[in-house]
Design a protein around this motif. Structure first.
Motif, PDB file in Angstrom:
ATOM      1  N   ARG A 127       0.800  -1.221   0.000  1.00  0.00           N
ATOM      2  CA  ARG A 127       0.000   0.000   0.000  1.00  0.00           C
ATOM      3  C   ARG A 127       0.840   1.282   0.000  1.00  0.00           C
ATOM      4  N   VAL A 128       2.048   1.215   0.547  1.00  0.00           N
ATOM      5  CA  VAL A 128       2.737   2.476   0.812  1.00  0.00           C
ATOM      6  C   VAL A 128       4.012   2.710   0.010  1.00  0.00           C
ATOM      7  N   ALA A 129       4.637   1.664  -0.524  1.00  0.00           N
ATOM      8  CA  ALA A 129       5.908   1.853  -1.228  1.00  0.00           C
ATOM      9  C   ALA A 129       5.682   2.587  -2.537  1.00  0.00           C
ATOM     10  N   ARG A 130       6.483   3.637  -2.774  1.00  0.00           N
ATOM     11  CA  ARG A 130       6.333   4.449  -3.979  1.00  0.00           C
ATOM     12  C   ARG A 130       7.714   4.818  -4.518  1.00  0.00           C
ATOM     13  N   LEU A 131       7.863   4.712  -5.824  1.00  0.00           N
ATOM     14  CA  LEU A 131       9.146   5.024  -6.445  1.00  0.00           C
ATOM     15  C   LEU A 131       9.544   6.475  -6.223  1.00  0.00           C
ATOM     16  N   ASP A 132       8.583   7.393  -6.314  1.00  0.00           N
ATOM     17  CA  ASP A 132       8.938   8.804  -6.125  1.00  0.00           C
ATOM     18  C   ASP A 132       9.420   9.061  -4.703  1.00  0.00           C
ATOM     19  N   ALA A 133       8.786   8.420  -3.719  1.00  0.00           N
ATOM     20  CA  ALA A 133       9.204   8.612  -2.333  1.00  0.00           C
ATOM     21  C   ALA A 133      10.570   7.987  -2.083  1.00  0.00           C
ATOM     22  N   ILE A 134      10.824   6.851  -2.702  1.00  0.00           N
ATOM     23  CA  ILE A 134      12.124   6.202  -2.553  1.00  0.00           C
ATOM     24  C   ILE A 134      13.228   7.071  -3.140  1.00  0.00           C
ATOM     25  N   GLU A 135      13.020   7.553  -4.343  1.00  0.00           N
ATOM     26  CA  GLU A 135      14.050   8.380  -4.984  1.00  0.00           C
ATOM     27  C   GLU A 135      14.287   9.666  -4.207  1.00  0.00           C
ATOM     28  N   ALA A 136      13.232  10.239  -3.656  1.00  0.00           N
ATOM     29  CA  ALA A 136      13.388  11.467  -2.875  1.00  0.00           C
ATOM     30  C   ALA A 136      14.172  11.235  -1.597  1.00  0.00           C
ATOM     31  N   ALA A 137      14.101  10.019  -1.056  1.00  0.00           N
ATOM     32  CA  ALA A 137      14.762   9.710   0.215  1.00  0.00           C
ATOM     33  C   ALA A 137      16.169   9.159   0.043  1.00  0.00           C
ATOM     34  N   MET A 138      16.608   8.933  -1.185  1.00  0.00           N
ATOM     35  CA  MET A 138      17.941   8.378  -1.403  1.00  0.00           C
ATOM     36  C   MET A 138      19.019   9.358  -0.962  1.00  0.00           C
ATOM     37  N   SER A 139      20.081   8.823  -0.396  1.00  0.00           N
ATOM     38  CA  SER A 139      21.190   9.648   0.068  1.00  0.00           C
ATOM     39  C   SER A 139      22.128   9.979  -1.080  1.00  0.00           C
ATOM     40  N   ALA A 140      22.981  10.979  -0.867  1.00  0.00           N
ATOM     41  CA  ALA A 140      23.995  11.327  -1.853  1.00  0.00           C
ATOM     42  C   ALA A 140      25.001  10.189  -1.975  1.00  0.00           C
ATOM     43  N   PRO A 141      25.622  10.023  -3.141  1.00  0.00           N
ATOM     44  CA  PRO A 141      26.606   8.947  -3.298  1.00  0.00           C
ATOM     45  C   PRO A 141      27.730   9.028  -2.276  1.00  0.00           C
ATOM     46  N   ASN A 142      28.143   7.867  -1.805  1.00  0.00           N
ATOM     47  CA  ASN A 142      29.262   7.740  -0.869  1.00  0.00           C
ATOM     48  C   ASN A 142      30.297   6.840  -1.534  1.00  0.00           C
ATOM     49  N   LEU A 143      31.277   7.433  -2.187  1.00  0.00           N
ATOM     50  CA  LEU A 143      32.172   6.681  -3.060  1.00  0.00           C
ATOM     51  C   LEU A 143      33.640   6.779  -2.662  1.00  0.00           C
ATOM     52  N   THR A 144      33.952   7.422  -1.566  1.00  0.00           N
ATOM     53  CA  THR A 144      35.341   7.618  -1.170  1.00  0.00           C
ATOM     54  C   THR A 144      35.757   6.586  -0.133  1.00  0.00           C
ATOM     55  N   GLY A 145      37.060   6.253  -0.148  1.00  0.00           N
ATOM     56  CA  GLY A 145      37.605   5.339   0.842  1.00  0.00           C
ATOM     57  C   GLY A 145      36.971   3.963   0.827  1.00  0.00           C
ATOM     58  N   PHE A 146      36.662   3.453  -0.351  1.00  0.00           N
ATOM     59  CA  PHE A 146      35.924   2.198  -0.449  1.00  0.00           C
ATOM     60  C   PHE A 146      36.787   0.999  -0.077  1.00  0.00           C
ATOM     61  N   ASP A 147      36.259   0.170   0.803  1.00  0.00           N
ATOM     62  CA  ASP A 147      36.842  -1.118   1.187  1.00  0.00           C
ATOM     63  C   ASP A 147      35.673  -2.081   1.290  1.00  0.00           C
ATOM     64  N   LEU A 148      35.580  -3.014   0.366  1.00  0.00           N
ATOM     65  CA  LEU A 148      34.410  -3.896   0.281  1.00  0.00           C
ATOM     66  C   LEU A 148      34.147  -4.619   1.585  1.00  0.00           C
ATOM     67  N   LYS A 149      35.203  -5.148   2.200  1.00  0.00           N
ATOM     68  CA  LYS A 149      35.017  -5.975   3.391  1.00  0.00           C
ATOM     69  C   LYS A 149      34.685  -5.163   4.628  1.00  0.00           C
ATOM     70  N   ALA A 150      34.859  -3.851   4.546  1.00  0.00           N
ATOM     71  CA  ALA A 150      34.386  -2.977   5.623  1.00  0.00           C
ATOM     72  C   ALA A 150      33.030  -2.388   5.280  1.00  0.00           C
ATOM     73  N   ARG A 151      32.819  -2.105   3.999  1.00  0.00           N
ATOM     74  CA  ARG A 151      31.586  -1.435   3.575  1.00  0.00           C
ATOM     75  C   ARG A 151      30.353  -2.317   3.799  1.00  0.00           C
ATOM     76  N   VAL A 152      30.450  -3.587   3.454  1.00  0.00           N
ATOM     77  CA  VAL A 152      29.269  -4.458   3.553  1.00  0.00           C
ATOM     78  C   VAL A 152      28.829  -4.645   5.005  1.00  0.00           C
ATOM     79  N   PRO A 153      29.726  -4.979   5.945  1.00  0.00           N
ATOM     80  CA  PRO A 153      29.283  -5.053   7.344  1.00  0.00           C
ATOM     81  C   PRO A 153      28.728  -3.733   7.869  1.00  0.00           C
ATOM     82  N   ALA A 154      29.327  -2.621   7.468  1.00  0.00           N
ATOM     83  CA  ALA A 154      28.825  -1.319   7.924  1.00  0.00           C
ATOM     84  C   ALA A 154      27.401  -1.088   7.432  1.00  0.00           C
TER      85      ALA A 154
END
Length: 342
Positions: A231-258
């Motif tokens: 009843r409540v999930a909406r693409l427009d609401a999801i896109e509006a709530a998305m955070s800015a990209p976080n692309l610096t200091g990437f470490d896969l094995k730290a990023r996934v647990p975080a």
């Protein structure tokens, strides 16, 4: 497996560029919405074939593949069904205090299984979602690296027969990329759903204290993923709530647990809201929570797509291996690496 008897999965159509008035259970449409929002958020640095409406729709549909794999028998199901979740206690340890910390996972899933068995825990109950996400990301890096080589070689090759082969193999790789983006999207989406990160996966666990009197109903998980989300999930609401990209200091094995710990932190807020009645009818509190969780999955997935693309530029691919950067610069001929020597 326990996660897959919780809610009936309803199939509905979702146009990649439309804002749906209503959607079905998270099991299908939630995964579609996460992948659609993530792919629509890709920057222009990504290959153009990924940013077409058709590709966006395909990735959204292919996000459902890990759920549609069910029922193949053993060992097929055992090796896949437990990929969708990880049961963490409130402190972030697998199942209980004897389990591994989410911050100290071994490199290999086999080592993870052995460590759990070593302290008397059941690997089927534990789940291995972090490994599914990491494996999916690494596969996508390989896909992108192969595509880069094929695309560059096709543009530069003068021999008509070789150029035609490069073109055909590039097209095959593009189909595989869409599929693998969908599969990765499924597991990242699972990682945004609080019930997929906790021992309280379907009502508060009866094996631990419950001083706040949270529900222990075995209908909790399904009710959240099912009718309410529909009843409540909406693409427009999801896109509006998305955070800015976080692309610096990437470490896969730290990023996934975080990422999974961030979702785990939403387990108690979910149960507080549930106790307050927020997941009944179209309560705005529950709607906001649901769309925020879907947006968290879409944001993380968008970032992992971009990071996989960037990592592929530094990869080597094929046999004998060639460096992607050397092929793209024209310094290496990839024919033997791509087509084969024999």
């Amino acid at each position: 497996m326990k996660r897959f008897a919780l809610a009936a999965a309803a199939v509905c159509a979702l146009a990649a560029v439309a804002v749906p008035a209503a959607v079905q259970a998270w099991g299908n449409t939630g995964h579609r919405l996460i992948c659609v929002a993530a792919t629509r958020g890709l920057p222009e640095e990504m290959p153009g074939f990924l940013r077409t409406p058709g590709a966006v729709a395909d990735i959204g549909e292919l996000a459902r593949e890990p759920d549609r794999w069910k029922g193949g028998g053993q060992p097929h199901d055992r090796e896949r069904d437990t990929a969708h979740f990880i049961d963490l206690d409130d402190s972030g340890r697998v199942i209980n205090a004897q389990g591994l910390s989410i911050d100290a996972l071994p490199n290999l899933k086999s080592e993870y299984d052995a460590a759990l068995v070593g302290v008397g825990l059941d690997v089927n109950d534990a789940g291995y979602l972090p490994y599914a996400i990491m494996d999916g990301w690494q596969q996508l890096v390989r896909d992108f690296a192969t595509w880069r080589v094929l695309n560059a070689a096709e543009a530069r090759e003068l021999d008509p027969g070789k150029r035609a082969w490069y073109r055909t193999d590039r097209q095959r790789r593009e189909a595989l990329i869409l599929r693998d983006m969908g599969v990765l999207g499924h597991y990242v989406g699972d990682g945004a759903q609080p019930h997929h990160t906790t021992i309280h996966y379907n009502g508060w666990s009866r094996d631990v204290a419950n001083p706040d009197g949270f529900t222990t109903s075995r209908q909790t998980h399904g009710a959240f993923e099912g009718d309410f989300t529909a009843r409540v999930a909406r693409l427009d609401a999801i896109e509006a709530a998305m955070s800015a990209p976080n692309l610096t200091g990437f470490d896969l094995k730290a990023r996934v647990p975080a990422y999974l710990k961030t979702t785990l932190a939403e387990v108690r807020p979910f149960y507080v809201l549930e106790k307050a009645g927020a997941f009944k009818d179209a309560d705005p509190r529950g709607a906001a929570f649901t769309n925020a969780r879907l947006a968290a999955g879409a944001s993380e997935l968008r970032d992992l797509y971009i990071l996989a693309w960037r990592a592929s530029a530094d990869a080597s691919i094929g046999w004998p291996a060639v460096k992607v950067a050397e092929v793209e610069s024209g310094a290496a001929d990839p024919w033997l690496a791509m087509y084969g020597e024999d």
